[in-house]
Design a protein around this motif. Sequence first.
Motif, short mmCIF file in Angstrom:
data_model
loop_
_atom_site.label_atom_id
_atom_site.label_comp_id
_atom_site.label_asym_id
_atom_site.label_seq_id
_atom_site.Cartn_x
_atom_site.Cartn_y
_atom_site.Cartn_z
N ARG A 1 0.63 3.42 3.66
CA ARG A 1 1.00 2.66 4.85
C ARG A 1 0.99 3.50 6.12
O ARG A 1 0.50 3.03 7.16
CB ARG A 1 2.37 2.01 4.66
CG ARG A 1 2.37 0.79 3.76
CD ARG A 1 3.71 0.11 3.75
NE ARG A 1 4.79 0.99 3.34
CZ ARG A 1 5.15 1.22 2.09
NH1 ARG A 1 4.51 0.59 1.11
NH2 ARG A 1 6.14 2.02 1.79
N PRO A 2 1.54 4.72 6.11
CA PRO A 2 1.51 5.49 7.37
C PRO A 2 0.11 5.70 7.91
O PRO A 2 -0.13 5.58 9.12
CB PRO A 2 2.18 6.83 6.98
CG PRO A 2 3.04 6.49 5.82
CD PRO A 2 2.30 5.43 5.06
N ALA A 3 -0.84 6.00 7.02
CA ALA A 3 -2.22 6.21 7.47
C ALA A 3 -2.83 4.93 8.01
O ALA A 3 -3.58 4.95 9.00
CB ALA A 3 -3.07 6.77 6.33
N VAL A 4 -2.53 3.79 7.38
CA VAL A 4 -3.06 2.52 7.87
C VAL A 4 -2.49 2.20 9.24
O VAL A 4 -3.20 1.78 10.16
CB VAL A 4 -2.75 1.39 6.86
CG1 VAL A 4 -3.23 0.05 7.42
CG2 VAL A 4 -3.42 1.67 5.53
N LEU A 5 -1.18 2.40 9.40
CA LEU A 5 -0.56 2.18 10.71
C LEU A 5 -1.19 3.10 11.76
O LEU A 5 -1.52 2.66 12.86
CB LEU A 5 0.94 2.42 10.63
CG LEU A 5 1.74 1.43 9.78
CD1 LEU A 5 3.18 1.93 9.62
CD2 LEU A 5 1.73 0.04 10.40
N ALA A 6 -1.35 4.37 11.41
CA ALA A 6 -1.91 5.33 12.36
C ALA A 6 -3.34 4.99 12.74
O ALA A 6 -3.79 5.32 13.85
CB ALA A 6 -1.84 6.74 11.78
N SER A 7 -4.06 4.32 11.86
CA SER A 7 -5.46 3.97 12.17
C SER A 7 -5.54 3.00 13.35
O SER A 7 -6.60 2.87 13.96
CB SER A 7 -6.13 3.36 10.94
OG SER A 7 -5.66 2.04 10.68
N PHE A 8 -4.43 2.34 13.68
CA PHE A 8 -4.44 1.41 14.81
C PHE A 8 -4.04 2.10 16.12
O PHE A 8 -4.21 1.50 17.19
CB PHE A 8 -3.50 0.23 14.52
CG PHE A 8 -3.69 -0.94 15.45
CD1 PHE A 8 -4.87 -1.65 15.48
CD2 PHE A 8 -2.68 -1.32 16.32
CE1 PHE A 8 -5.05 -2.73 16.34
CE2 PHE A 8 -2.84 -2.40 17.19
CZ PHE A 8 -4.04 -3.10 17.19
N ARG B 1 0.83 -1.21 0.00
CA ARG B 1 0.00 0.00 0.00
C ARG B 1 0.86 1.25 0.00
O ARG B 1 1.90 1.32 0.65
CB ARG B 1 -0.94 0.00 1.20
CG ARG B 1 -1.96 -1.12 1.16
CD ARG B 1 -2.94 -1.04 2.29
NE ARG B 1 -3.77 0.14 2.24
CZ ARG B 1 -5.02 0.21 2.67
NH1 ARG B 1 -5.60 -0.87 3.18
NH2 ARG B 1 -5.70 1.33 2.61
N THR B 2 0.39 2.26 -0.71
CA THR B 2 1.09 3.54 -0.72
C THR B 2 0.70 4.41 0.46
O THR B 2 1.37 5.42 0.74
CB THR B 2 0.80 4.30 -2.02
OG1 THR B 2 -0.63 4.50 -2.14
CG2 THR B 2 1.30 3.52 -3.22
#
Length: 350
Positions: free
Chosen positions: A233-240, A230-231
Amino acid sequence: MRSSSASDGLVVGVDSGGSGLRIALARTAAGAEAGAENGGAGGAGRVLETVASGEPVRTGPGGIDADHLLSQVLPAVEAMAGRATGAGQGGEDGRIVAVAVGAAGMATLGERLRAELPGALERAWGVRRLALAADAVTAYAGALGQRPGAVVAGGTGLIALGTDLSGWRRADGWGHLLGDCGSGAWIGRAGLEAAMRAYDGRRGGSAALLARAEERFGPVAGLPAALYPRTDRPAVLASFAPEVAGCAADGDPVATGILERAAGHIAEAAAAVCPAGPAVSGEVALTGGLFRMGEPLLGPLRAELGVLLPEARVVAAAGDPLSGAVTIAAALAQDTLRLPADPHLLRLAR
C-alpha cells in the motif's frame, strides 16, 4: 582473502532496501591515493565496481534474513574482488579489510544480522571490522559524510536523522500509518483523499486530482477494494505523489495546499534533529526520490526551512546510501570513523 588492520586493502559497502540490494567494492583512501592517477578521490575510498540485485533481502518472523543477504553478498564480492585483483586494482593481495552494511529496518528488524553477520564475514574473509547501520545512517553518510548536520531521507517513507557527532537524533520514519509525514505515501494518500472528496461532492475536493486518479487507477469507487488488501500500500500511495505535483504545477489549489503541508512536515522533521551550537555547521541535506518532484515541493520546503531553521544551510546531498556505506567502511578500516556508534542505528564490530 584475509583481513588485517592495514588500511590499504579493499572495503565493501552494502545497501539493502525494499527494491533490492546494491553492493560496492572500493579501495580504501590509502590505496586510492596510490592510484590517484586513475581518478581516485581519496578520503572515502574509490569505488572499483558495483553490482545490483533486484531481489530484496527477505524479512521473516525473526527479522531480516541474514542467510539470504549473505547468499547474495558473498559470491558477488568474491567475484568483484577477483576481477579487481586480476586487473591490478585490488592493492597488495586483494584483502578485504572492512565492511559496512546498511539495511532498511536494521533498527527494529536487524537482530539476526547483528547476531550472525560478524561471525559469517570473519569466517568467509577474515574480516573483523564491520559496521551494521540503519539505512538512514548510510543515507546520512552518503549525503554529508562525517560532518555534523541533519539529513532528511524522503521517498515512499520519510525519516530525518541528525548528529553533532556525539549521538544521533531521529524524527519520524514510523511508517505510513503512524507517520512518514510529508513522504511520497503521505502526499499520494492526501491526493487520493482529495480525489474522493471531489467524487463525493465534499469540500476540499479536486476535480483535477479526481481525473488523474481515474486515469491511473480506474473508477475511484473501486479504489478502496483494490488498495486495502495490498501489502504494498505505501508504494501504491506514493505512486500518486507525482500526479499531485503535476496538478500543483498546473495551478490546482488543492494539490498546491497538499505540497505546502508536506513541506511543513518535512521542515519540522529536519528542525527536530538538526543539532545546535556554535561548533555545529547547521547543514541540512535532502536525499531520496521524493525531492525529485521539483519546485512544487522544493519551493514551499525552502520557505518552511527558512522559518524553522533560519541559520541552517540547505546543501546538496553528496552521494546516496551506497556511497555512504562505502564511506563508513573506509573510515572503519582506517580508524577515522567519527559518526557515533549506537546499539540500533550504527553497531560496530572490530
